[in-house]
Every structure is written in C-alpha cells, then in structure tokens.
Design an enzyme around this catalytic site. Structure first.
Site, short mmCIF file in Angstrom:
data_model
loop_
_atom_site.label_atom_id
_atom_site.label_comp_id
_atom_site.label_asym_id
_atom_site.label_seq_id
_atom_site.Cartn_x
_atom_site.Cartn_y
_atom_site.Cartn_z
N CYS A 62 -20.49 -23.22 37.97
CA CYS A 62 -21.46 -23.78 38.11
C CYS A 62 -22.66 -23.09 37.44
CB CYS A 62 -21.68 -24.32 39.57
SG CYS A 62 -21.45 -22.68 40.80
N HIS A 69 -28.54 -24.18 42.84
CA HIS A 69 -28.54 -22.81 42.40
C HIS A 69 -29.84 -22.71 41.63
CE1 HIS A 69 -24.85 -21.83 43.78
NE2 HIS A 69 -23.98 -21.88 42.61
C1 2RA Z 1 -20.30 -19.69 43.78
N1 2RA Z 1 -20.03 -20.39 41.39
O1 2RA Z 1 -21.41 -20.31 43.83
C2 2RA Z 1 -19.43 -19.69 42.59
C3 2RA Z 1 -18.06 -20.43 42.96
N2 2RA Z 1 -18.42 -22.04 42.96
O2 2RA Z 1 -19.91 -19.18 44.78
#
Ligand code: 2RA
Length: 339
Positions: free
Chosen positions: A134, A247
């Site tokens: 991601c 994120h």
């Molecule tokens: C996380 N990208 O955000 C990693 C696994 N999805 O922990």
C-alpha cells in the site's frame, strides 16, 4: 464473455472492499466464489442482491475460475495461488508473497501497465500478478509523474501508517484502546505489544540486519522493480500512527533534471488518480480523514528541498486510503486491464 471470479479472504477488510469495488465499478462477472479460511466458511454474504455462503478455500476451489483476487496473507497466497495458476486462473495477489519474484509483474495500472501486457484471459493459461504494498502504491501514484519528467535519483520517504495496514482487528483494537485510555483503564494490547492509542511507533514488522524493517525494505525493492530502475536510491522510515485507514507520507526527492515546485504542481494536477491539495493561505493540505474512503491519492506541501542546491530537490506530502487505492482498488484496476 464475462469472467468467473473468486475472492480469497473475502471476510477481511480488503476482501470486503474488493466486493464493494466489483459492484461500484460494474466489474463484469459470470459467477463469483466467496472463499475464506475454515473458520469463516459457512458465513452468509449478500452481494448485489444475491445470497452467497462463504466456502472454505481448498486446492479445488479454482476449477473454472478465470480471475481470483487474493488478500488472505502471504502464507495462504504461497500455498494456494500456484494451485490456482495451474488450474488456468489469473491471480491478482495483494500479499507480499510473490512481489519480488522476477516472473511476477508488480503493477500499478497508472504507472506500469505494460508489465502485465503479456497476460490474457481465456487462454487457459493461468498467471500471477502481484499488487504492490500500500505504501508503494500511494507513494508512486504521486512521485512517478515527477519521475517521468525529471528522473528521480534519490527518494527518502517517511510514512505515517494507519491501523488498517495491520488488518480489521488492529482497527478494532485502536478504537477499543482509545475508549479504554479515556476511561482510565489499561489498554488491551493484543495486535501490537504496546499501547497504540495516543501513541506512535516504528512499524511493527521485524528489523533486518541493515537496521531497516521489512516494511521499509518493501518500499525500496518494490519501487526499483516497478520503475525498472536499479539505480534509483530509496530509503524509508515507516511509522505506525493511531489513524484508522489512510496512510500519509512525506517524500524527499532529488532529481537528475531541474524541476521547480510550480512545474511539479502542474504535473500533479494532471496526473491520473491524483488530487492536489496545496493551499498555503488556508493551511489546507492532505489529511487521512479527507482521503479516507476516496479513490484518489492527495498531494500537498509541494516545496523546494532547502537542503539541495538549485531546483533539483523537492518535498511532497501524500495521503491515500490504505484499503482502497492502497490495496483493493489497485487490484480491481489490474483485473480491469485484463478485460
Ligand atoms: C502495513 N503495508 O500497513 C503494511 C501491510 N499492509 O502494515
């Protein structure tokens, strides 16, 4: 004619998002199989006004399946994805199991669709396509348009990663801990071995011998593979923050050719799947809440890198929904390239 499809890990956060995208984007399918572990088998799912029973994932689950979406962890992908491919299924795998396998294309449709152009449906020949991590997807959606113009030589990314990256249970634990802490109780720490609410910490995966953790090295290796550029220098610092499902990341870029912030902003305004939120007057820049449940990646804080001379360095700040474009949407878009 429309492909028969299967969703492996259908009861998880990304599995559920697969279903909502299949419906929202009118993805054509002749039939759909809902597959999950023995523990979840038997659950009922209503999808597009039809009732389904979740079936236990077995080696025989893929007979007659044209496209299988996997999001059930690396061990499940390692065990079952090759079996599906052998049955002639094209697997789009959201796990990290095969991302660095040189025979497996690692694809962001807006960035490197050519990497999967040799894979076709209906040939009876199965294939495996890997969905990047991601953080890599969200980062490269914004950085690649700049890279194409001025060639990134070095990139340093600091991420602020949401609970959803650790799964639905981590999101539930964050909510539970927040309540517990506000009520003066000691927080329940099952997913992360430390308090998460009102805290932030270095990403929870293991640290490698070079001092970086697996999440940070995923970004380094995946970016080089997706760009097909062994010379680009990438470093990252991945932090887990008490945010639900989006994120964020701050990206420091050094270019081969000069690229000023106004030109960068114009390039990003025209980049597919990217929205520029860069209002200095109003101090309005991308936030996790604003991008949650959205399909675009938001970019702001576009500014010259004061540590570099001339116009060869920029900082940008990027936010994206980890479950949608960071995982499920990207996988569905990969499958749409097969139609
Ligand atoms: C996380 N990208 O955000 C990693 C696994 N999805 O922990």
């Amino acid at each position: 004619n429309a492909p028969s499809i299967a969703v492996v890990g259908v009861t998880g956060a990304v599995g559920q998002e697969f279903l909502s995208f299949l419906s929202d984007r009118d993805f054509p399918y002749r039939s759909i199989k809902m597959l999950a572990s023995k523990r979840s088998a038997g659950r009922r799912i209503t999808f597009e006004d039809k009732d389904y029973v979740v079936e236990e994932l077995t080696p025989d689950s893929f007979a007659g399946v044209d496209i299988a979406f996997f999001s059930a962890g690396s061990s499940i992908s390692k065990e079952f994805a090759p079996l599906a491919v052998d049955r002639g299924t094209v697997v789009v795998d959201n796990s990290s199991a095969f991302r660095m396998d040189e025979k497996v294309p690692l694809v962001i449709p807006e960035v490197n669709p050519e990497a999967m152009q040799h894979i076709k449906l209906g040939t009876g020949k199965g294939a495996l396509i890997a969905n990047p991590n991601c953080t890599t997807i969200i980062c490269l959606m914004a950085v690649t348009p700049l890279h194409r113009r001025a060639k990134v030589l070095c990139m340093d990314v600091t991420t602020y990663q949401a609970a959803s990256g650790a799964g639905a249970a981590a999101m539930e634990e964050l909510e539970l801990q927040t309540r517990e802490v506000l009520e003066g109780k000691s927080p329940t720490c099952k997913i992360f071995k430390q308090q998460y609410a009102f805290n932030l910490f270095s990403h929870n995966v293991s640290i490698l011998s070079n001092g970086y953790n697996e999440e940070e090295m995923k970004m380094v290796k995946e970016i080089m593979k997706i760009w097909n550029d062994k010379d680009v220098k990438v470093a990252s610092t991945c932090i887990r923050v008490p945010i639900m499902r989006a994120h964020s990341m701050n990206v420091k870029l050094q270019f081969e050719r000069p690229l000023d912030e106004d030109t960068a902003r114009d390039i990003l305004k025209n980049a597919p799947g990217v929205v520029v939120i860069d209002d200095r007057e109003a101090n309005h820049f991308p936030t996790p809440l604003e991008v949650s449940n959205k399909d675009y990646v938001a970019v702001g804080r576009i500014r010259r890198d004061l540590t570099q001379d001339g116009n060869h360095g920029l900082y940008i700040y990027v936010c994206g929904d980890q479950i949608r474009k960071g995982a499920a949407l990207n996988a569905i878009q990969i499958a749409e390239l097969l139609l």
